[in-house]
Design a protein around this motif. Sequence first.
Motif, mmCIF file in Angstrom:
data_model
loop_
_atom_site.group_PDB
_atom_site.id
_atom_site.type_symbol
_atom_site.label_atom_id
_atom_site.label_comp_id
_atom_site.label_asym_id
_atom_site.label_seq_id
_atom_site.Cartn_x
_atom_site.Cartn_y
_atom_site.Cartn_z
ATOM 1 N N LYS A 1 85.002 75.485 -15.419
ATOM 2 C CA LYS A 1 83.848 74.623 -15.704
ATOM 3 C C LYS A 1 83.796 74.175 -17.161
ATOM 4 N N TYR A 2 84.817 74.440 -17.935
ATOM 5 C CA TYR A 2 84.839 74.001 -19.336
ATOM 6 C C TYR A 2 84.772 72.495 -19.403
ATOM 7 N N PRO A 3 84.109 71.956 -20.421
ATOM 8 C CA PRO A 3 83.254 72.684 -21.340
ATOM 9 C C PRO A 3 81.879 72.967 -20.728
ATOM 10 N N LEU B 1 82.072 62.832 -23.247
ATOM 11 C CA LEU B 1 82.413 63.971 -22.407
ATOM 12 C C LEU B 1 82.655 63.510 -20.972
ATOM 13 N N GLU B 2 81.805 62.592 -20.526
ATOM 14 C CA GLU B 2 81.930 62.070 -19.180
ATOM 15 C C GLU B 2 83.252 61.327 -19.001
ATOM 16 N N ASP B 3 83.711 60.677 -20.056
ATOM 17 C CA ASP B 3 84.995 59.961 -20.002
ATOM 18 C C ASP B 3 86.175 60.874 -20.315
ATOM 19 N N GLN B 4 85.914 62.162 -20.364
ATOM 20 C CA GLN B 4 86.957 63.173 -20.606
ATOM 21 C C GLN B 4 87.703 62.947 -21.908
ATOM 22 N N ARG C 1 85.396 57.787 -12.239
ATOM 23 C CA ARG C 1 86.793 57.379 -12.120
ATOM 24 C C ARG C 1 87.022 56.001 -12.735
ATOM 25 N N VAL C 2 86.090 55.075 -12.467
ATOM 26 C CA VAL C 2 86.226 53.744 -13.055
ATOM 27 C C VAL C 2 86.189 53.850 -14.575
ATOM 28 N N ALA C 3 85.242 54.632 -15.079
ATOM 29 C CA ALA C 3 85.070 54.734 -16.530
ATOM 30 C C ALA C 3 86.328 55.286 -17.191
ATOM 31 N N PRO D 1 99.459 57.622 -16.575
ATOM 32 C CA PRO D 1 99.319 58.641 -15.516
ATOM 33 C C PRO D 1 97.857 58.873 -15.100
ATOM 34 N N ASN D 2 96.957 58.906 -16.077
ATOM 35 C CA ASN D 2 95.538 59.075 -15.733
ATOM 36 C C ASN D 2 94.995 57.879 -14.967
ATOM 37 N N MET D 3 95.420 56.682 -15.356
ATOM 38 C CA MET D 3 94.954 55.487 -14.658
ATOM 39 C C MET D 3 95.373 55.551 -13.186
#
Lengths: 424, 140
Positions: free
Chosen positions: A132-134, A281-284, B42-44, B113-115
Motif C-alpha cells: 500500500k505504499y505510500p 501521487l495519483e499520477d504515480q 489510467r488516462v492520466a 512501457p507504462n503507456m
Amino acid sequence: MGKFYNSVKLNEELCAGCINCIKRCPTQAIRVRNGKAEIKKEFCIDCGECIRICTHHAKLPIYDPLSIMDNYEYTVALPAPSLYAQFNNLEDINIALTGLKLMGFNDVYEVSGAAEIVSEMTREYLEKNRDKYPIISSACPSVVRLIRVRFPNLIDHLLPIMAPVDLAAKLAREKAVAQTGLAPDKIGIIFISPCPAKVTAKREPLGIESSEIDGVLAIKDVYPALLRYMKEAQNDTQDLGISGKIGISWGYSGGESGGLITDDYLAADGIENVIRVLNDLEDQKFDNLKFIELNACSGGCVGGVLTVENPYVAKVKLQRLRKYMPVACNRPAKIGNFNISDAYWTDEVQYEPVFKIGNDMKDSIAKMTRVNELCEMFPKLDCGACGAPTCKALAEDIIRGVAKESDCIHILRKLYKEAVSDEG
Amino acid sequence: MGEGIVLKYNVPGDDFTRAGEASGAVKSQLKQMQLSPDVVRRVAIAMYEGEINMVIHAEGGTIEVCITPEYIDMVLKDKGPGIPDVEKAMQAGYSTAPDNVRNLGFGAGMGLPNMKKYTDEMKVETTLGVGTTVTMRIYI
C-alpha cells in the motif's frame, strides 16, 4: 447533520460580498449570492482558508465556549501539542498542564501521548503493508475530507488508524472512569484544538463510527485564560506530562514522519501544496516513498486558524521544548477495557463524487460540452463578479441549474447593449 | 468521432515547468464525469508519460483527446527525431534521455512501457527525422 457538516459559518451582517473567500477556497466551495457568501457544504473540506482570508471577519469558525466545562461532573482537558507553542519562554510543559487544572479541568491527558502510540502503530503498519505504499497520513481531517471528494484512487492509501486526538479521547475516558467510578457520560473529554476541522471530525467522523470527544475549545480562547493560571502553576507544578519528543513533534509539519524513523517520507503542508502532492501521487510520480504526511495548514497544526502564534515561531518553540525530553514515553498496550487493536479504523472511507457533472457518461459528455462552450463565451477574466471564483465554475453552476448566463456582467453588458440597440 | 468531447493541447517543448499541464487538465475534466476512478487514473498516467516524452525527446507537439461514452482516445503528435527502434523503446528501463533530463528524475525508461501498460490499445507510428504519432485508447 448528514455527511457534510462544516465547521465554519457566516456572519451575514459582516459579510461584504467581496470576492476574497471565493478566490481563496481550494475546492471552490463558496459563491457570493445576493451579496453574501454561501458555502456549498458538500464541497467544503474545513481547511479554514476562508476564515484566514476574510478581511471583514465574517467567516466564523465553529467551536465550543469555555463554559462547556460546566456541563460535566468531571472534565479532562486534551491539549494539542500546538497549545504549548503559544507561550513565550515556557520551559516545562507541566506548567501549562498544571495551569489547565487550576483553570477548572479535573485532569489533563496530552494528545501527544496518544500520538506516540499512533506513531508506533504506524511503524508496524508500514512494515506489514508494503503493497500500500505510500501510506498517507490520516491525522488531518481536512486532508481526509479532500481525498474523499477529489482523490478516490488514493483512499486505499490512507492510514487506517485513529487520529491521535481520537485515541487520546478514548484513553482519557477509560482512565477517568477507572479513577472516578463515574458513568462515562458524566465525564467531559474536552479537546483544546488548533483548528475547527476537528469540530467536524468530532461530529461527523470518518473511519470511526463515533468520536469520544465531547467538546472542542479553541486554543485562542484557552490561551489568555490559561495564561492567568500559569504563574500560580509555576510555584506548585504537578508532574502531568506523559509525552516525549515524538509526541510533541506532531504539532508541526514533518513531526509525524519524524516519529516513523525512516527517510523515505514526504511531508507537505499548506492546502495548495497538499493538493499538488496528491495530484502527483495519483499520477504515480513518486517512487520509493513509504509515507506521506499532509497537513492542510501551513507549518502543520501550529498553523491552525484557532492558534495565536505565528506558525514558524511556534515550531521553533516546540523544538526547544522537546530538546531535553526522552524520545518517546508511550507504547501501545491494553489500557483498561481498551485494546490497542480498537485504535484501527472500523469504517471504510467512501468516495463522495460531489464535483461530478452528469448522471451517466452520455449525460456527462453533453453537459461538459456545454460547460466548455460556455467557457469559450465568457471573457476568461475569472473576475468573480458573478459570485463564482472562475468562469469555468460559473459555467458548471449554470449546468447544475444554480446560476444563469446573465450572472456574468460581461454577458449582461452585451445583452444590455443589444436590447438598447434593438429599441433604438 | 460523433458524440464526444474533443480537447486539443499544444505541448511546448522548451518549458519543463509546464510538462504535465495538458494531462492535468484532462484529468480534472475526467474526474467530473461519470467515469470509474480507475479509468481516470489510467488516462492520466498514460497521457502524462506521453506528454513528458514529447518534452524530453521531441521539443513538444500536439495532443488531441477524444472522450466518448465507450472509450477515450489520445493522439500525441510530434515533429521530433523519430524512434529508431520502437521495439527497444518499448522495453522497460531502456532510455535515451540525456543526463540533464535524468537528473530531474525523468528518463527512467518507463515512458512507453507504462503507456502500453495502462492503455487498452496503443499504436506508435514513427519516421526518422519526421516525427512520431502515438495513438492510445482506453475503453470505459
